[in-house]
Design a protein around this motif. Structure first.
Motif, PDB file in Angstrom:
ATOM      1  N   ARG A   1       0.989  -1.354  -0.106  1.00 37.43           N
ATOM      2  CA  ARG A   1       0.269   0.365  -0.047  1.00 37.43           C
ATOM      3  C   ARG A   1       0.990   1.482  -0.057  1.00 37.43           C
ATOM      4  NH1 ARG A   1      -4.637   2.220   4.270  1.00 37.43           N
ATOM      5  NH2 ARG A   1      -5.657   3.105   3.465  1.00 37.43           N
ATOM      6  N   GLY A   2       1.929   1.589   0.743  1.00 39.05           N
ATOM      7  CA  GLY A   2       2.760   2.554   0.836  1.00 39.05           C
ATOM      8  C   GLY A   2       3.477   2.677  -0.400  1.00 39.05           C
ATOM      9  N   PRO A   3       4.609   2.288  -0.950  1.00 36.02           N
ATOM     10  CA  PRO A   3       4.911   1.899  -2.805  1.00 36.02           C
ATOM     11  C   PRO A   3       3.940   2.713  -3.228  1.00 36.02           C
ATOM     12  CG  PRO A   3       6.034  -0.188  -1.129  1.00 36.02           C
ATOM     13  CD  PRO A   3       4.599   0.547  -0.515  1.00 36.02           C
ATOM     14  N   LEU A   4       2.601   1.833  -3.467  1.00 31.54           N
ATOM     15  CA  LEU A   4       1.545   2.467  -4.426  1.00 31.54           C
ATOM     16  C   LEU A   4       0.917   3.702  -3.820  1.00 31.54           C
ATOM     17  CD1 LEU A   4      -0.601  -0.937  -4.947  1.00 31.54           C
ATOM     18  CD2 LEU A   4       0.564  -0.101  -6.766  1.00 31.54           C
ATOM     19  N   THR A   5       0.476   3.817  -2.793  1.00 33.99           N
ATOM     20  CA  THR A   5       0.162   5.090  -2.631  1.00 33.99           C
ATOM     21  C   THR A   5       1.393   5.985  -3.115  1.00 33.99           C
ATOM     22  OG1 THR A   5      -0.769   4.310  -0.713  1.00 33.99           O
ATOM     23  CG2 THR A   5      -1.149   6.887  -0.681  1.00 33.99           C
ATOM     24  N   LEU A   6       2.307   6.195  -2.621  1.00 40.27           N
ATOM     25  CA  LEU A   6       3.610   6.998  -3.085  1.00 40.27           C
ATOM     26  C   LEU A   6       3.311   7.449  -4.893  1.00 40.27           C
ATOM     27  CD1 LEU A   6       5.878   9.458  -2.643  1.00 40.27           C
ATOM     28  CD2 LEU A   6       6.919   6.952  -2.706  1.00 40.27           C
ATOM     29  N   ALA A   7       3.736   5.724  -5.884  1.00 38.80           N
ATOM     30  CA  ALA A   7       3.587   6.227  -6.723  1.00 38.80           C
ATOM     31  C   ALA A   7       2.092   6.895  -7.542  1.00 38.80           C
ATOM     32  CB  ALA A   7       3.481   4.459  -7.326  1.00 38.80           C
ATOM     33  N   CYS A   8       0.889   6.799  -6.717  1.00 40.79           N
ATOM     34  CA  CYS A   8      -0.179   7.217  -7.617  1.00 40.79           C
ATOM     35  C   CYS A   8      -0.454   8.851  -7.545  1.00 40.79           C
ATOM     36  CB  CYS A   8      -1.976   6.693  -6.819  1.00 40.79           C
ATOM     37  SG  CYS A   8      -1.595   5.188  -6.869  1.00 40.79           S
ATOM     38  N   LEU A   9       0.127   9.605  -5.804  1.00 44.07           N
ATOM     39  CA  LEU A   9       0.777  10.972  -5.943  1.00 44.07           C
ATOM     40  C   LEU A   9       1.008  11.381  -6.572  1.00 44.07           C
ATOM     41  CD1 LEU A   9       0.185  10.185  -1.099  1.00 44.07           C
ATOM     42  CD2 LEU A   9      -0.892  11.590  -2.979  1.00 44.07           C
ATOM     43  N   LEU A  10       2.801  10.641  -7.186  1.00 46.36           N
ATOM     44  CA  LEU A  10       3.973  11.959  -8.096  1.00 46.36           C
ATOM     45  C   LEU A  10       2.777  11.546  -9.760  1.00 46.36           C
ATOM     46  CD1 LEU A  10       6.703   9.554  -6.663  1.00 46.36           C
ATOM     47  CD2 LEU A  10       6.085  12.187  -6.271  1.00 46.36           C
ATOM     48  N   LEU A  11       2.090  10.299  -9.513  1.00 49.35           N
ATOM     49  CA  LEU A  11       1.383  10.076 -11.272  1.00 49.35           C
ATOM     50  C   LEU A  11       1.052  11.586 -11.589  1.00 49.35           C
ATOM     51  CD1 LEU A  11       0.577   6.845 -11.731  1.00 49.35           C
ATOM     52  CD2 LEU A  11       2.048   7.939 -13.220  1.00 49.35           C
ATOM     53  N   ALA A  12      -0.141  11.802 -10.378  1.00 53.52           N
ATOM     54  CA  ALA A  12      -1.226  13.247 -10.019  1.00 53.52           C
ATOM     55  C   ALA A  12      -0.309  14.121 -10.130  1.00 53.52           C
ATOM     56  CB  ALA A  12      -2.345  12.783  -8.604  1.00 53.52           C
ATOM     57  N   ALA A  13       0.676  14.299  -9.634  1.00 54.74           N
ATOM     58  CA  ALA A  13       1.415  15.373  -8.985  1.00 54.74           C
ATOM     59  C   ALA A  13       2.106  16.268 -10.828  1.00 54.74           C
ATOM     60  CB  ALA A  13       2.526  15.623  -8.112  1.00 54.74           C
ATOM     61  N   GLY A  14       2.496  15.081 -10.913  1.00 51.68           N
ATOM     62  CA  GLY A  14       3.654  14.730 -12.796  1.00 51.68           C
ATOM     63  C   GLY A  14       2.113  15.684 -13.957  1.00 51.68           C
ATOM     64  N   ALA A  15       0.952  14.469 -13.231  1.00 58.45           N
ATOM     65  CA  ALA A  15       0.181  15.201 -14.247  1.00 58.45           C
ATOM     66  C   ALA A  15      -0.341  16.449 -14.415  1.00 58.45           C
ATOM     67  CB  ALA A  15      -0.915  14.382 -14.644  1.00 58.45           C
TER      68      ALA A  15
END
Length: 493
Positions: free
Chosen positions: A368-382
């Motif tokens: 959950r932790g790595p996936l949550t970080l990945a999702c946050l960065l995807l949204a921020a990058g977009a």
């Protein structure tokens, strides 16, 4: 989960213990030729694994390597972004279907034969693309490449299982991890390598490079991979048959092709395609629920919510990653005026971040932790892409690439761990195959978004449209990750 049995990480039906390593080593099989002794893990040395690693990187490498060549190809044949998007989709479309089919064939006729045959097809595809006289021949080359390269990963996993039988032990986790890293790593470095090839030898080098790679893998495979072990006969002396479900495969291929045709021209949608898609889709569902050996086990998917949600997260995550790989690279060349080589270098931070985070993600015990970080960065990058323009400073371009590189590494390893945790032990190979199929569907959808946003040429407005759609999907991905209670269960190392 029996869907698409024999896909990636294919486990023969008689070897459920080999998939998990919980029931002890299997007995060695006599009459199987062993590879020449070499250094490394006993039974799984460099000579056995080298051709498997080389063969397994061809498909993921070619999914992203072409991203920095699309503009040059379009100019050569007077084809716009909507047309060159088919070079992306045709590879994913064929791979999405071919992976599980070739995995089953590996179990039926022998993984070494399938692995070698796939490399021959890859070699032919490289020659067809390098000497293509029209855009149609480039599409043929990518279709052949999708079929040939799809054989490598499932056949490699089957070869490792067979070697485990021969030496009386399950394949070591570090050996399996190398195949995963080969896929993530080659996907990450693809844009940079593609840019360098286009700069040095032109866009045809993107296709021609597959020839020496396939030759090296082919020669080493013939020399070092053991012969296929004879399959056990039935009690009546007949050879066992592998159920492939050709009707299910045909219906799935047709439905996916119709959907891809519709998605790739969303600017001028062909609504009539939705009718045959619905008819074929309904027939596919009906057949998969009735047949004893379905291509996609829909009942298992419905009953296993955590695994189904993993596929959804994986497909959405890679949809956003591929939007950047293909959409941002075209914008850098057509709007900012960078060459293919310069664009490849600008994507280097993304590649490095993906490589580093794929290694870090493999070391984490949680999901959950790595996936949550990945999702946050995807949204921020977009969101960051939504504010870029033709005059944006270089540092923002590099930061945008890095924002998508970190999630690329974390998503691949974390969702792979989720598949291993949530899928039944006896069908881990089938589950892994569907994970890759979800990734391919995400890539097809990404190319559709790019075609809708850009039309015939990349623009600031098109990039912003794509970025805000991606940001919305990123928020959805965050929600799907946070509310999934199954991810709260600690992942066993």
């Amino acid at each position: 989960m029996s869907a698409a049995r024999g896909a990636q990480a294919t486990t023969p039906p008689a070897l459920p213990a080999a998939a998990t390593g919980t029931h002890g080593p299997a007995a060695p099989v006599k009459g199987t030729a062993a590879p020449a002794p070499d250094a490394g893990t006993p039974g799984f040395g460099a000579r056995l694994t080298a051709p498997l690693l080389i063969g397994s990187l061809v498909n993921p490498l070619n999914t992203t390597m072409i991203s920095t060549a699309l503009v040059a190809i379009g100019h050569s044949y007077s084809v716009g972004a909507a047309g060159t998007a088919w070079l992306i989709s045709v590879l994913y479309l064929t791979s999405a279907v071919a992976q599980p089919v070739l995995g089953k064939l590996a179990d039926s006729v022998g993984p070494r034969r399938v692995f070698v045959a796939g490399l021959v097809v890859v070699l032919v595809s490289g020659l067809v693309g390098a000497f293509a006289l029209s855009f149609t021949w480039l599409l043929v080359s990518r279709l052949l490449l999708g079929i040939g390269s799809a054989a490598a990963y499932p056949a490699s996993m089957s070869i490792l299982r067979h070697e485990g039988l021969r030496v009386g032990r399950t394949p070591p986790r570090p050996v399996l991890a190398r195949l995963s890293f080969a896929a993530v790593g080659s996907t990450a470095v693809g844009p940079t390598l593609g840019g360098v090839l286009v700069m040095l030898v032109g866009w045809r080098g993107i296709f021609a490079v597959n020839v020496p790679v396939a030759l090296i893998a082919l020669v080493t495979a013939i020399r070092w991979i053991p012969d296929d072990r004879p399959r056990a006969r039935a009690e009546d002396g007949s050879r066992p048959k592998t159920a492939i479900d050709p009707l299910g495969i045909g219906l799935f291929s047709t439905a996916l092709t119709l959907l891809a045709f519709f998605l790739l021209d969303l600017a001028h949608p062909q609504w009539w395609l939705l009718l045959p898609f619905a008819v074929v889709g309904a027939a596919l569902v009906r057949w998969q629920l009735r047949t004893a050996t379905p291509f996609i086990d829909l009942r298992a998917l419905v009953s296993n919510g955590p695994l189904t949600r993993t596929y959804l997260r994986h497909g959405l995550g890679y949809l956003l990653v591929y939007c950047v790989m293909y959409g941002l690279t075209q914008w850098l060349e057509e709007v900012r005026g960078f060459s293919s080589g310069e664009t490849g270098l600008l994507m280097l931070p993304m590649s490095v971040a993906a490589l580093a985070c794929s290694l870090l993600g493999a070391r984490t015990k949680g999901i959950r932790g790595p996936l949550t970080l990945a999702c946050l960065l995807l949204a921020a990058g977009a969101v960051l892409l939504g504010f870029l323009s033709g005059s944006s400073p270089l540092v923002l371009l590099l930061l945008a690439g890095a924002c998508f590189g970190v999630p690329q590494g974390l998503i691949g390893t974390s969702n792979q761990a989720a598949v291993a945790q949530f899928s039944p032990a006896e069908s881990i190979g089938s589950a892994a195959g569907l994970q890759r199929t979800a990734q391919y569907i995400g890539a097809i959808t990404a190319s559709s978004m790019i075609a809708l946003a850009y039309g015939r040429a990349a623009t600031d407005a098109g990039l912003h449209l794509m970025a805000w759609i991606a940001a919305g999907l990123g928020v959805l991905l965050i929600v799907l990750t946070l509310i999934d209670r199954a991810l709260r269960t600690p992942h066993a190392p």
